[in-house]
Scaffold this active site. Structure first.
Site, PDB file in Angstrom:
ATOM      1  N   TYR B 292     -11.182  -0.407 -25.191  1.00  0.00           N
ATOM      2  CA  TYR B 292     -10.727  -0.690 -23.819  1.00  0.00           C
ATOM      3  C   TYR B 292     -10.499   0.620 -23.058  1.00  0.00           C
ATOM      4  CZ  TYR B 292      -8.442  -3.497 -20.192  1.00  0.00           C
ATOM      5  OH  TYR B 292      -8.126  -4.131 -19.021  1.00  0.00           O
ATOM      6  N   TYR B 342     -16.084  -3.259 -14.784  1.00  0.00           N
ATOM      7  CA  TYR B 342     -14.801  -3.700 -15.314  1.00  0.00           C
ATOM      8  C   TYR B 342     -14.701  -5.204 -15.171  1.00  0.00           C
ATOM      9  CZ  TYR B 342      -9.633  -4.056 -15.313  1.00  0.00           C
ATOM     10  OH  TYR B 342      -8.321  -4.375 -15.557  1.00  0.00           O
TER      11      TYR B 342
END
Lengths: 170, 393
Positions: B292, B342
């Site tokens: 992440y 994203y």
């Protein structure tokens, strides 16, 4: 004039009315005080920095909670805090995310001197962030942020006209 | 490698996504439906096969009770509308695996749909900042955006371990190079370390090129039993482990074992042992890792906390060639949130599935059998979640 200089001029050391803080274009966001934290924020409004202690095992805690995470006691007491601590972390923000905070400005995470693992946030006032280090001593100052234009709004934060900022301690 | 718990019970059988952009021009409902239909088509299934639907959101997207009926799925046997951001991104898929393993659902579509540039930007730009719970102690000081929340532990890590701007910059440069081989990526033009160092400050120590892209788009995955996945169109990818770890608010009290007072360690340090144990695997078994990357530094801390290097060595390790496609641990092979786009976590899982199927084209990691995909590693009012995936046999 850089923003840290403007902070020094704009933020009184104790109280004083400066709507918006920082001399900026909008009021600072209100603390969204809740039923655990309201008493603490009310004290800040009076220029007092309180720390909550478990009445049984005497462990200090921040932020305010009903139950002690160490011994699960529901009994607590408020004591006058030292109002001092050391810099644990910081960031210098160089773009504007909210009109009340004109970039650049510095937000500190402060480890309170009142006990281990007690952390409080606030803006650095009256100093340039260059040379900041973890462990640097700081002390609380109370910044008047003026009346809340949304007084009575859903955050219930209208009563709280002061917030805690930090300045370097020699 | 005997697994425990959920290991091997469920598999990912389909992947779908919309194009990524800065302005989709359509609703999050439309984005979700497009991604779900693509994922079902990939799996060789139809909406009539779906009996579970799951997502996570932060008040910014269309919920299952809107998206399901929009596709004629009006009575799913199981559904999940998980509040939360990147920390729960992988928990959604883990919970779908739980539902499948428990026999509550057979075919679950998991999706995330966002217009995170054109409609709802993270960090409150143009909106009233969130000031409730622990944020009440931050919002009044202008600590409002995720970039600031992560800047503080990143700065602490730099001071504690000597992590440098050049280490962070190397992550941005490499992930951009990976994105050049990814036709879906929003940013494919190469950048250099000089470009990185010249990009403007946002919140120190982060520059613009430390930050993920603000993106419109959706992605969906189809979870079903490992057994059923083997009868479907595409090679199955097994969920070898799914794990969760508790919250790591910056105020965590000094409870026994608490990490709340250590800014330089994330919740992933607590999650990793149970994730590896469930799969019967360890860090050395991981062939490719999608970590992440809301900001460059989260890659550094996760390299440490998932056991790929020692604490404090994440910066030099991240800057080494090890993280390239041909390296010992290829990381964020699609370009990550920094350069692909994203979608709040789920596009990392999609890339991991593609790598394990051998679908990744010029960015394919040779012989990839085990992939780690992770959620936001903690520090902001949330725990974390992650998946270990293995190529099905």
């Amino acid at each position: 004039m850089n923003a840290t200089q403007s902070l020094r001029q704009d933020v009184p050391e104790q109280g004083g009315r400066r709507p918006g803080g920082h001399g900026a274009a909008a009021p600072r966001p209100r603390p969204g005080a809740d039923r655990d934290s309201a008493y603490w924020w009310e004290a800040v409004g009076e220029g007092r920095f309180l720390v909550q202690y478990c009445a049984d095992c005497r462990t200090p805690r921040f932020p305010a909670r009903e139950v002690c995470a160490v011994c699960l006691s529901l009994e607590w007491e408020w004591r006058e805090g030292t109002g001092t601590g050391t810099v644990d972390g910081w960031t210098v923000t160089r773009r504007t995310f909210h009109p009340a905070f004109e970039a650049p400005y510095t937000v500190l995470r402060v480890a309170l001197d009142d006990g281990p693992a007690l952390y409080c946030w606030g803006c650095l006032v009256g100093a340039d962030p260059d040379g900041l280090r973890r462990g640097r001593p700081v002390e609380a100052v109370f910044t008047d942020v003026g009346p809340d234009p949304a007084d009575g709004g859903p955050t219930g934060g209208g009563a709280f006209t002061r917030v805690v900022d930090w300045r370097l301690r020699e | 490698m005997a697994g425990t718990g959920l290991s091997g019970a469920a598999a990912l059988a389909g992947v779908g996504a919309t194009p990524l952009s800065r302005d989709s021009g359509v609703s999050t409902t439309a984005l979700a439906c497009r991604a779900i239909l693509a994922a079902l088509d990939d799996a060789g299934l139809g909406v009539g096969d779906v009996d579970g639907i799951a997502t996570h959101r932060v008040g910014d997207s269309s919920p299952p009770w809107v998206v399901g009926p929009a596709l004629g799925i009006t009575d799913p046997a199981w559904h999940l509308d998980q509040f939360g951001g990147g920390g729960v991104s992988h928990a959604v898929i883990g919970q779908a695996a739980l539902a499948v393993a428990a026999g509550v659902a057979d075919v679950v579509v998991c999706y995330r749909a966002i217009n995170a540039r054109s409609e709802f930007r993270m960090g409150g730009q143009g909106r009233a900042p969130a000031g409730a719970f622990d944020l009440q102690y931050q919002a009044p000081y202008g600590l409002l955006a995720p970039v600031q929340h992560y800047a503080v532990p990143a700065r602490a890590h730099m001071q504690a371990y000597g992590t440098t701007h050049e280490h962070l910059g190397a992550i941005a440069v490499r992930q951009r190079a990976h994105a050049a081989a990814n036709p879906r990526a929003l940013k494919r033009d190469p950048i250099t370390l000089d470009d990185y160092l010249a990009s403007p400050w946002i919140s120190e120590p982060f520059r613009l090129l430390d930050c993920c892209l603000e993106t419109d788009g959706a992605c969906a995955l189809v979870a079903t039993s490992a057994e059923r996945a083997r009868d479907l169109r595409r090679p199955p990818v097994d969920i070898a482990a799914a794990a969760w770890a508790g919250g790591h608010s910056t105020y965590s009290p000094p409870a026994p074992g608490g990490l709340g007072d250590d800014l330089t360690t994330s919740s992933a340090a607590r999650l990793a042992p149970r994730l590896y144990a469930m799969a019967g695997l360890g860090p050395d078994d991981v062939d490719v890792a999608e970590l992440y990357d809301c900001f460059t530094w989260t890659v550094v801390v996760q390299l440490e906390d998932y056991g790929f290097c020692r604490k404090g060595e994440g910066g030099p390790f991240a800057a080494s060639e090890a993280l390239g496609i041909g390296g010992e641990l290829p990381v964020n092979t699609h370009g990550g949130f920094l350069s692909e786009g994203y979608v709040h976590g789920i596009n990392h899982v999609a890339e991991a599935v593609g790598q394990l199927r051998g679908d990744a084209g010029p960015r394919q990691v040779d012989g990839a059998e085990v992939a780690l995909s992770t959620g936001q590693p903690g520090h902001i009012l949330a725990g974390t979640s992650a998946l270990l995936l293995t190529a099905g046999r």
